[in-house]
Scaffold this active site. Structure first.
Site: not given
Length: 589
Positions: A190, A249, A251, A343
């Site tokens: 995105d 995610d 990282d 989530d």
């Protein structure tokens, strides 16, 4: 008053007491610098006390009479009622902490491993079936302007290699041990920076050229943020062949055996919807703030997640490092962007459909902690505000669901949402940061010792038991968490009332683990918070620090207890955060 002024020296004496004794216990003469610190601290305490007494003596008699009348008639009754409510809420919080600690410690002591509670068998292929025994897996990696750097390797214990975060996350996903024809890596980009998008797309093409099934997906808008990206990612035709979806995610860096250890639980237990792995961190020693974060998150995983998993087979999905059964996501209604905790939202709806969750504490995934205070504050606002906003939007739905037992409804509404997401933040700030300091100005208000000392001490000790390696930073953890409670209680109220920033989404900036200036681009520098750094001030923290300083000074001069020791320490913590002496920050020239 002189005796009370000496109370300020208490913690300084603790720090220098080791200098007063030899290993044999004999007293030795203090070095000059220690005597200087004691003299300066005592002088400051006496000076503040004299200032308070002098100011108080200048007030006219009519002011004293008016203040006493207002205090007795209006302020004291309100504070007494507030104290009573806070004490009840404290008992509720203590009961919840005891319950979670008992459940998690029982699992640990009795060695009730996930393999004992759920069926687990390794998935093995054979020559005839080939890779068909392995289910089809989709790995989703949502990204947004991932330009940060992170530590990859250490050579000769000195040289560190640094690469962009997106390279590590894509590389780690492509390195998962699983048949290549049964694995799809989906990068959901995105990014609004075209240069970063080009780099991420190039990285995907590089891995595709090596035989990996990598799909690079972009949207023409950021509607729904992360939830919108994940939802749209599941709509692609090639996803229909997948049974499970793994979310990382940008990282997060899973080990190669992540799928081999987690997928069998879902394959052999058809009522399991989610397997959640534990986070571990590549930069916990970046600064004191990251050490405190690790302590908080370690408690979250070891106690909260384990207790929820072992008792009601429910806990809040952490948004990453987890494996979902795709059919469970669909049955729950898919991803929803109505809050900033998509989530947790999905986990609640799936649980109401009867699905179970498993926390797998032995499965760890590397990630980074935010090491700038601004980034951490935005992250905590999003998590806290989103949870309270979700409670507002789902409370009736949870209560009205017919196929859920009353005990599970009570657990969701009372324990999971009300006590942990609402009460915990309100009590921490209202009682320990506002009411206790204010009580020194209103002598009609008395707070029992069990509310001021015993309850917080018990909660702190239960935390320390599960974070024994970090026990030396417990005092700093208490003070910093009290500072953060101011932001969390504000976020809680915003979420409950669905204020203007209830759906505010700010991506958490990560600076990389233990960054070194010489290994970053020349235009970038990472600086520890220091008096020479051009950092911003946080006015809310500074204002509250001044309020605490006034309360502490008044208590030291006129109080009937020694609250001023704690109040002064908490004031210092607020001042340090307010002046930007917490965490690291990144600057570009």
């Amino acid at each position: 008053m002189e005796a009370r002024a000496l109370g300020v020296l208490f913690l300084v004496l603790l720090l220098v007491s080791d200098a007063d004794m030899t290993p044999d216990g004999d007293a030795v003469e203090k070095p000059p610098e220690v005597n200087g610190i004691l003299f300066l601290t005592g002088s400051l305490a006496r000076g503040v006390e004299a200032m308070v007494v002098f100011t108080d003596g200048m007030l006219p008699d009519w002011y004293r009479v008016a203040w006493e009348g207002v205090r007795t008639a209006a302020i004291a009754p309100v504070m007494k009622a507030t104290v009573a409510v806070c004490l009840v809420l404290s008992l509720m919080l203590l009961a919840e902490v005891l319950f979670m600690s008992f459940a998690s410690l029982t699992v640990k002591l009795l060695r009730l491993t996930p393999e004992k509670r759920y069926k687990w068998e390794a998935i093995n292929g054979d020559l005839e079936a080939g890779s068909s025994n392995y289910p089809m897996i989709l790995v989703q990696i949502p990204m947004f302007n991932e330009k940060e750097f992170s530590e990859e390797t250490v050579v000769d214990s000195v040289l560190r290699n640094w690469v962009q975060v997106y390279k590590l996350s894509i590389g780690a996903a492509c390195g998962l041990s699983w048949p290549l024809d049964r694995l799809i890596i989906q990068v959901l980009d995105d990014s609004t920076d075209p240069d970063i998008s080009d780099l991420v797309e190039l990285e995907c093409k590089i891995w595709a050229s090596k035989g990996m099934n990598v799909a690079y997906e972009v949207r023409d808008n950021r509607k729904g943020y992360k939830a919108g990206a994940l939802k749209e990612g599941l709509l692609h035709s090639y996803v229909q062949q997948c049974d499970y979806v793994v979310i990382f995610d940008a990282d997060f860096q899973p080990e190669s055996d992540f799928l081999m250890r987690s997928i069998p639980f879902l394959v052999h237990n058809p009522k399991l919807a989610l397997v959640q792995a534990r986070w571990e961190f590549v930069n916990p020693n970046e600064c004191l703030m990251t050490r405190i974060q690790r302590m908080t998150l370690e408690y979250h995983f070891k106690v909260e997640q384990e207790a929820g998993s072992s008792t009601y087979a429910f806990f809040g999905f952490n948004g990453t490092a987890g494996v979902w059964r795709i059919s469970a996501i669909k049955e729950a209604g898919g991803w929803n962007d109505r809050t900033t905790v998509e989530d947790m939202d999905l986990a609640v709806r799936a649980s109401l459909k009867g699905w179970k969750f498993l926390y797998l504490g032995t499965l760890k995934v590397k990630s980074e902690l935010p090491c700038s205070f601004s980034a951490y504050r935005h992250q905590q606002h999003r998590w806290t505000c989103g949870a309270s906003n979700l409670f507002r939007k789902t409370a009736v739905e949870i209560w009205m669901t017919k196929d859920v037992s009353p005990w599970k409804k009570l657990y969701l509404l009372y324990s999971f949402f009300f006590v942990r997401k609402i009460v915990a933040h309100i009590v921490t700030f209202t009682l320990y940061c506002a009411i206790i300091p204010a009580s020194v100005l209103v002598p009609e208000v008395s707070i029992p010792a069990w509310g001021v000392v015993y309850i917080p001490t018990t909660i702190t000790l239960l935390n320390a038991i599960r974070n024994f390696s970090s026990i030396h930073i417990i005092p700093f953890w208490i003070l910093f968490e009290n500072v953060m409670a101011m932001h969390r209680v504000k976020a809680t109220i915003v979420g409950l009332w669905e204020g203007g920033s209830a759906n505010e989404w700010v991506v958490t900036e990560k600076l990389g683990g233990a960054l070194k200036e010489k290994l970053l681009p020349e235009t970038t520098s990472v600086v520890k918070a220091s008096p020479k750094a051009s950092h911003r001030f946080y006015m809310a923290e500074l204002g509250f620090a001044f309020y605490l300083f006034l309360c502490g000074s008044y208590d030291m001069s006129y109080g009937r207890n020694y609250y001023f020791i704690y109040i002064y320490l908490q004031s210092i913590a607020f001042f340090m955060v307010g002046f930007g002496y917490v965490g690291s920050f990144i600057s570009s020239s």
